[in-house]
Design a protein around this motif. Structure first.
Motif, PDB file in Angstrom:
ATOM      1  N   TRP A   1       0.830  -1.214   0.000  1.00  0.00           N
ATOM      2  CA  TRP A   1       0.000   0.000   0.000  1.00  0.00           C
ATOM      3  C   TRP A   1       0.862   1.261   0.000  1.00  0.00           C
ATOM      4  O   TRP A   1       0.482   2.280  -0.553  1.00  0.00           O
ATOM      5  N   PHE A   2       2.048   1.200   0.593  1.00  0.00           N
ATOM      6  CA  PHE A   2       2.884   2.387   0.734  1.00  0.00           C
ATOM      7  C   PHE A   2       3.393   2.860  -0.622  1.00  0.00           C
ATOM      8  O   PHE A   2       3.678   2.052  -1.507  1.00  0.00           O
ATOM      9  N   PRO A   3       3.516   4.194  -0.794  1.00  0.00           N
ATOM     10  CA  PRO A   3       3.971   4.752  -2.067  1.00  0.00           C
ATOM     11  C   PRO A   3       5.308   4.161  -2.522  1.00  0.00           C
ATOM     12  O   PRO A   3       6.249   4.057  -1.737  1.00  0.00           O
ATOM     13  N   GLU A   4       5.336   3.751  -3.789  1.00  0.00           N
ATOM     14  CA  GLU A   4       6.530   3.247  -4.459  1.00  0.00           C
ATOM     15  C   GLU A   4       7.104   1.994  -3.809  1.00  0.00           C
ATOM     16  O   GLU A   4       8.270   1.655  -4.007  1.00  0.00           O
ATOM     17  N   SER A   5       6.298   1.282  -3.042  1.00  0.00           N
ATOM     18  CA  SER A   5       6.731   0.024  -2.442  1.00  0.00           C
ATOM     19  C   SER A   5       6.793  -1.048  -3.519  1.00  0.00           C
ATOM     20  O   SER A   5       5.902  -1.153  -4.353  1.00  0.00           O
ATOM     21  N   VAL A   6       7.856  -1.841  -3.487  1.00  0.00           N
ATOM     22  CA  VAL A   6       8.000  -2.952  -4.430  1.00  0.00           C
ATOM     23  C   VAL A   6       8.340  -4.221  -3.652  1.00  0.00           C
ATOM     24  O   VAL A   6       8.992  -4.180  -2.620  1.00  0.00           O
ATOM     25  N   GLU A   7       7.891  -5.348  -4.203  1.00  0.00           N
ATOM     26  CA  GLU A   7       8.155  -6.646  -3.610  1.00  0.00           C
ATOM     27  C   GLU A   7       9.249  -7.330  -4.418  1.00  0.00           C
ATOM     28  O   GLU A   7       9.172  -7.387  -5.645  1.00  0.00           O
ATOM     29  N   THR A   8      10.255  -7.827  -3.720  1.00  0.00           N
ATOM     30  CA  THR A   8      11.358  -8.523  -4.376  1.00  0.00           C
ATOM     31  C   THR A   8      11.631  -9.835  -3.642  1.00  0.00           C
ATOM     32  O   THR A   8      11.133 -10.048  -2.539  1.00  0.00           O
ATOM     33  N   GLU A   9      12.440 -10.695  -4.264  1.00  0.00           N
ATOM     34  CA  GLU A   9      12.863 -11.946  -3.641  1.00  0.00           C
ATOM     35  C   GLU A   9      14.378 -12.115  -3.805  1.00  0.00           C
ATOM     36  O   GLU A   9      14.845 -13.074  -4.415  1.00  0.00           O
ATOM     37  N   PRO A  10      15.165 -11.199  -3.232  1.00  0.00           N
ATOM     38  CA  PRO A  10      16.610 -11.277  -3.425  1.00  0.00           C
ATOM     39  C   PRO A  10      17.261 -12.476  -2.748  1.00  0.00           C
ATOM     40  O   PRO A  10      18.374 -12.858  -3.096  1.00  0.00           O
TER      41      PRO A  10
ATOM     42  N   GLY B   1      15.809 -15.506  -2.647  1.00  0.00           N
ATOM     43  CA  GLY B   1      15.210 -16.708  -3.210  1.00  0.00           C
ATOM     44  C   GLY B   1      13.758 -16.862  -2.801  1.00  0.00           C
ATOM     45  O   GLY B   1      13.226 -16.060  -2.032  1.00  0.00           O
ATOM     46  N   PRO B   2      13.110 -17.894  -3.305  1.00  0.00           N
ATOM     47  CA  PRO B   2      11.691 -18.105  -3.019  1.00  0.00           C
ATOM     48  C   PRO B   2      11.433 -18.312  -1.527  1.00  0.00           C
ATOM     49  O   PRO B   2      12.244 -18.901  -0.824  1.00  0.00           O
ATOM     50  N   GLY B   3      10.309 -17.800  -1.072  1.00  0.00           N
ATOM     51  CA  GLY B   3       9.903 -17.984   0.322  1.00  0.00           C
ATOM     52  C   GLY B   3      10.212 -16.824   1.231  1.00  0.00           C
ATOM     53  O   GLY B   3       9.723 -16.769   2.353  1.00  0.00           O
ATOM     54  N   THR B   4      11.038 -15.888   0.769  1.00  0.00           N
ATOM     55  CA  THR B   4      11.350 -14.700   1.560  1.00  0.00           C
ATOM     56  C   THR B   4      11.070 -13.472   0.704  1.00  0.00           C
ATOM     57  O   THR B   4      11.785 -13.205  -0.262  1.00  0.00           O
ATOM     58  N   LEU B   5      10.016 -12.762   1.065  1.00  0.00           N
ATOM     59  CA  LEU B   5       9.636 -11.558   0.326  1.00  0.00           C
ATOM     60  C   LEU B   5      10.226 -10.336   1.012  1.00  0.00           C
ATOM     61  O   LEU B   5      10.122 -10.193   2.237  1.00  0.00           O
ATOM     62  N   VAL B   6      10.829  -9.460   0.223  1.00  0.00           N
ATOM     63  CA  VAL B   6      11.438  -8.237   0.737  1.00  0.00           C
ATOM     64  C   VAL B   6      10.716  -7.053   0.119  1.00  0.00           C
ATOM     65  O   VAL B   6      10.520  -7.002  -1.101  1.00  0.00           O
ATOM     66  N   TYR B   7      10.327  -6.108   0.962  1.00  0.00           N
ATOM     67  CA  TYR B   7       9.620  -4.903   0.518  1.00  0.00           C
ATOM     68  C   TYR B   7      10.573  -3.732   0.613  1.00  0.00           C
ATOM     69  O   TYR B   7      11.192  -3.505   1.658  1.00  0.00           O
ATOM     70  N   LYS B   8      10.689  -3.008  -0.503  1.00  0.00           N
ATOM     71  CA  LYS B   8      11.643  -1.911  -0.603  1.00  0.00           C
ATOM     72  C   LYS B   8      10.954  -0.641  -1.080  1.00  0.00           C
ATOM     73  O   LYS B   8       9.942  -0.693  -1.782  1.00  0.00           O
ATOM     74  N   VAL B   9      11.565   0.472  -0.713  1.00  0.00           N
ATOM     75  CA  VAL B   9      11.196   1.769  -1.248  1.00  0.00           C
ATOM     76  C   VAL B   9      12.503   2.434  -1.667  1.00  0.00           C
ATOM     77  O   VAL B   9      13.475   2.430  -0.901  1.00  0.00           O
ATOM     78  N   ALA B  10      12.545   2.927  -2.885  1.00  0.00           N
ATOM     79  CA  ALA B  10      13.754   3.552  -3.433  1.00  0.00           C
ATOM     80  C   ALA B  10      14.971   2.637  -3.257  1.00  0.00           C
ATOM     81  O   ALA B  10      16.069   3.085  -2.941  1.00  0.00           O
ATOM     82  N   GLY B  11      14.767   1.338  -3.433  1.00  0.00           N
ATOM     83  CA  GLY B  11      15.853   0.380  -3.358  1.00  0.00           C
ATOM     84  C   GLY B  11      16.287  -0.011  -1.959  1.00  0.00           C
ATOM     85  O   GLY B  11      17.213  -0.796  -1.790  1.00  0.00           O
ATOM     86  N   LYS B  12      15.619   0.522  -0.926  1.00  0.00           N
ATOM     87  CA  LYS B  12      15.989   0.249   0.469  1.00  0.00           C
ATOM     88  C   LYS B  12      14.919  -0.614   1.130  1.00  0.00           C
ATOM     89  O   LYS B  12      13.729  -0.319   1.049  1.00  0.00           O
ATOM     90  N   MET B  13      15.356  -1.653   1.825  1.00  0.00           N
ATOM     91  CA  MET B  13      14.422  -2.566   2.484  1.00  0.00           C
ATOM     92  C   MET B  13      13.758  -1.914   3.693  1.00  0.00           C
ATOM     93  O   MET B  13      14.423  -1.293   4.513  1.00  0.00           O
ATOM     94  N   PHE B  14      12.418  -2.073   3.783  1.00  0.00           N
ATOM     95  CA  PHE B  14      11.709  -1.646   4.989  1.00  0.00           C
ATOM     96  C   PHE B  14      10.950  -2.790   5.641  1.00  0.00           C
ATOM     97  O   PHE B  14      10.503  -2.669   6.788  1.00  0.00           O
ATOM     98  N   ALA B  15      10.809  -3.916   4.963  1.00  0.00           N
ATOM     99  CA  ALA B  15      10.136  -5.075   5.552  1.00  0.00           C
ATOM    100  C   ALA B  15      10.583  -6.345   4.849  1.00  0.00           C
ATOM    101  O   ALA B  15      10.901  -6.333   3.664  1.00  0.00           O
ATOM    102  N   LEU B  16      10.586  -7.418   5.629  1.00  0.00           N
ATOM    103  CA  LEU B  16      10.941  -8.730   5.108  1.00  0.00           C
ATOM    104  C   LEU B  16       9.924  -9.718   5.676  1.00  0.00           C
ATOM    105  O   LEU B  16       9.637  -9.688   6.867  1.00  0.00           O
ATOM    106  N   LEU B  17       9.364 -10.547   4.823  1.00  0.00           N
ATOM    107  CA  LEU B  17       8.368 -11.534   5.235  1.00  0.00           C
ATOM    108  C   LEU B  17       8.899 -12.919   4.933  1.00  0.00           C
ATOM    109  O   LEU B  17       9.125 -13.269   3.774  1.00  0.00           O
ATOM    110  N   GLY B  18       9.114 -13.691   5.998  1.00  0.00           N
ATOM    111  CA  GLY B  18       9.542 -15.076   5.854  1.00  0.00           C
ATOM    112  C   GLY B  18       8.325 -15.977   5.893  1.00  0.00           C
ATOM    113  O   GLY B  18       7.483 -15.865   6.784  1.00  0.00           O
ATOM    114  N   ALA B  19       8.214 -16.862   4.931  1.00  0.00           N
ATOM    115  CA  ALA B  19       7.060 -17.760   4.832  1.00  0.00           C
ATOM    116  C   ALA B  19       7.020 -18.713   6.022  1.00  0.00           C
ATOM    117  O   ALA B  19       8.048 -19.012   6.619  1.00  0.00           O
ATOM    118  N   PRO B  20       5.818 -19.187   6.355  1.00  0.00           N
ATOM    119  CA  PRO B  20       5.730 -20.193   7.423  1.00  0.00           C
ATOM    120  C   PRO B  20       6.513 -21.441   7.034  1.00  0.00           C
ATOM    121  O   PRO B  20       6.659 -21.753   5.856  1.00  0.00           O
TER     122      PRO B  20
END
Length: 131
Positions: free
Chosen positions: A12-21, A23-42
């Motif tokens: 929802w946040f402006p210019e937020s992008v989802e990446t998987e740097p 590998g699969p199962g770990t989603l990283v959320y970045k703004v302007a190329g900088k990580m602000f959140a990381l989601l590890g799968a169950p």
């Protein structure tokens, strides 16, 4: 909060992008190329976990208040917290942690990027973080 609800909130946040740097199962959320959140799968019986940037004093307070909040996993333990999505942290509190993380990262961006992103959110620019 479910992992999908967290994903929706992070994007929802402006210019937020989802990446998987990592590998699969770990989603990283970045703004302007900088990580602000990381989601590890169950994994197995373990619930999903999110890692969020946090002001160091607040990070300690959150760890003391919630057993599901610990020092950041594989990150700078002063500036990052990991939260187990086991339902013990209220959704509104988790959303506030996510907002705080996004704002901490935006505050450290170049002035033009910071001002553009905060304008979209309708907020004044905070001072740059010390860490």
């Amino acid at each position: 909060m479910t992992p999908q609800q967290f994903i929706d909130a992070a994007l929802w946040f402006p210019e937020s992008v989802e990446t998987e740097p990592f590998g699969p199962g770990t989603l990283v959320y970045k703004v302007a190329g900088k990580m602000f959140a990381l989601l590890g799968a169950p994994s197995g019986d373990d619930p999903a976990r999110v890692t969020l940037k946090c002001e160091p004093g607040l990070a300690l307070e959150l760890r003391a208040e919630f057993t599901a909040v610990t020092a950041g996993y594989h990150t700078d333990k002063r500036h990052w917290n990991t939260v187990v999505l086991d339902g013990t942290v209220p959704d509104d509190e988790l959303l506030e942690m996510l907002r705080h993380s996004y704002q901490r990262v935006v505050a450290g961006l170049r002035k033009a990027d910071r001002e553009r992103l905060l304008a979209v959110l309708g907020e004044d620019a905070p001072p740059p973080p010390s860490g």
